[in-house]
Design an enzyme around this catalytic site. Structure first.
Site, PDB file in Angstrom:
ATOM      1  CB  CYS A 110      -1.053  -0.031   1.288  1.00 11.03           C
ATOM      2  SG  CYS A 110      -2.329   1.552   1.292  1.00 11.03           S
ATOM      3  CG  HIS A 153      -5.407  -2.386  -1.639  1.00  8.72           C
ATOM      4  ND1 HIS A 153      -4.470  -3.062  -0.594  1.00  8.72           N
ATOM      5  CD2 HIS A 153      -5.559  -1.503  -1.570  1.00  8.72           C
ATOM      6  CE1 HIS A 153      -3.555  -2.352  -0.516  1.00  8.72           C
ATOM      7  NE2 HIS A 153      -3.965  -1.321  -0.713  1.00  8.72           N
ATOM      8  CD  GLU A 154      -7.063   0.857  -4.306  1.00 15.85           C
ATOM      9  OE1 GLU A 154      -6.047  -0.142  -4.904  1.00 15.85           O
ATOM     10  OE2 GLU A 154      -6.949   2.144  -3.816  1.00 15.85           O
ATOM     11  CG  HIS A 157      -7.563   2.402   1.256  1.00 19.53           C
ATOM     12  ND1 HIS A 157      -6.404   2.840   1.944  1.00 19.53           N
ATOM     13  CD2 HIS A 157      -6.532   1.861   0.036  1.00 19.53           C
ATOM     14  CE1 HIS A 157      -4.974   1.962   1.784  1.00 19.53           C
ATOM     15  NE2 HIS A 157      -5.224   1.659   0.801  1.00 19.53           N
TER      16      HIS A 157
HETATM   17  O1  LIG Z   1      -4.787   1.289  -2.288  1.00 15.10           O
HETATM   18  C1  LIG Z   1      -3.266   1.262  -3.486  1.00 15.10           C
HETATM   19  N1  LIG Z   1      -2.399   1.294  -2.812  1.00 15.10           N
HETATM   20  O2  LIG Z   1      -2.101   1.673  -1.856  1.00 15.10           O
HETATM   21  C2  LIG Z   1      -1.477   1.390  -4.149  1.00 15.10           C
HETATM   22  C3  LIG Z   1      -0.159   0.681  -3.783  1.00 15.10           C
HETATM   23  N2  LIG Z   1      -0.775  -1.084  -3.364  1.00 15.10           N
HETATM   24  C4  LIG Z   1      -1.080  -1.702  -4.820  1.00 15.10           C
HETATM   25  O3  LIG Z   1      -0.877  -1.208  -6.307  1.00 15.10           O
HETATM   26  C5  LIG Z   1      -1.028  -2.589  -4.194  1.00 15.10           C
HETATM   27  C6  LIG Z   1      -0.445  -4.345  -4.669  1.00 15.10           C
HETATM   28  C7  LIG Z   1      -0.415  -5.210  -4.462  1.00 15.10           C
HETATM   29  C8  LIG Z   1      -1.942  -5.745  -4.320  1.00 15.10           C
HETATM   30  C9  LIG Z   1      -2.751  -5.056  -4.446  1.00 15.10           C
HETATM   31 CL1  LIG Z   1      -4.302  -5.242  -3.958  1.00 15.10          CL
HETATM   32  C10 LIG Z   1      -2.285  -4.111  -4.370  1.00 15.10           C
HETATM   33 CL2  LIG Z   1      -3.761  -2.613  -4.235  1.00 15.10          CL
HETATM   34 NI    NI Z   2      -3.122   0.962  -0.870  1.00 14.43          NI
END
Ligand SMILES: O=CN(O)CCNC(=O)c1cccc(Cl)c1Cl
Ligand code: NI
Length: 183
Positions: A110, A153-154, A157
């Site tokens: 993240c 994941h988003e 948030h």
């Molecule tokens: O909230 C977004 N971020 O924090 C951007 C950076 N993380 C990534 O690109 C990322 C990396 C691995 C697994 C997932 Cl699921 C994600 Cl999302």
């Molecule tokens: Ni993130």
């Protein structure tokens, strides 16, 4: 343009707040914010721009990561088949999901977390997301595999949840039975 200086890190209250829905159709300001978020993600994946502006690569970004408690997030990545997944989600919600779970064998990272947190993050293998587009039209998105993981994941948030909240504290590499590894 959005740079790493705009991204808030662990400890910032916005990362643990429940976001508020935005009015639909989104205002000019909210539309511009979503466009800027998508551009940041694309820039972060461009070797030259990422190096020039010292951007950490990402496949998604949520408004709380900019200290903005609005229900907005963007996702952009090309999958192994060369299909580009690009979403600007306004007020997204998971409306249904598989019983089956899935996780990335490489774990998750993240941009708001300046440390490696290892371990598997069990998520739903398949999800149906309801969201509005830039014109305010509501639509449904059925996702699986990496796209489903990233969008969860988003959306997390937007609900003040961080990926490591799901990692088993005693055994980070334990997984719920029937969970499948992706990639
Ligand atoms: O909230 C977004 N971020 O924090 C951007 C950076 N993380 C990534 O690109 C990322 C990396 C691995 C697994 C997932 Cl699921 C994600 Cl999302
Ligand atoms: Ni993130």
């Amino acid at each position: 343009m959005i740079t790493m200086d705009d991204i808030v890190r662990e400890g910032h209250p916005a990362l643990r707040k429940q976001t508020q829905e935005v009015t639909v159709p989104p205002s000019e300001e909210d539309q511009q914010l979503l466009k800027d978020m998508l551009t940041f993600i694309q820039n972060s994946q461009d070797e030259e721009l990422a190096d020039k502006y010292q951007l950490r690569a990402g496949v998604g970004l949520a408004a709380p990561q900019l200290g903005v408690s609005k229900r907005l997030c963007a996702v952009h990545f090309e999958d192994f088949k060369g299909v580009i997944h690009s979403y600007q989600l306004v007020n997204p919600r998971i409306v249904s999901h598989s019983v089956e779970k899935a996780y990335l064998s490489s774990g998750e990272g993240c941009l708001s977390v300046d440390r490696d947190v290892e371990g598997y993050v069990p998520r739903y293998a398949r999800i149906t997301v309801k969201a509005s587009d830039m014109e305010g039209n509501e639509y449904k998105l059925r996702l699986r595999n990496f796209a489903a993981i990233v969008v969860q994941h988003e959306i997390d948030h937007l609900d003040g949840i961080m990926f490591y909240d799901y990692i088993h504290p005693e055994d980070p590499f334990s997984v719920p039975d029937q969970a499948k590894a992706i990639d």
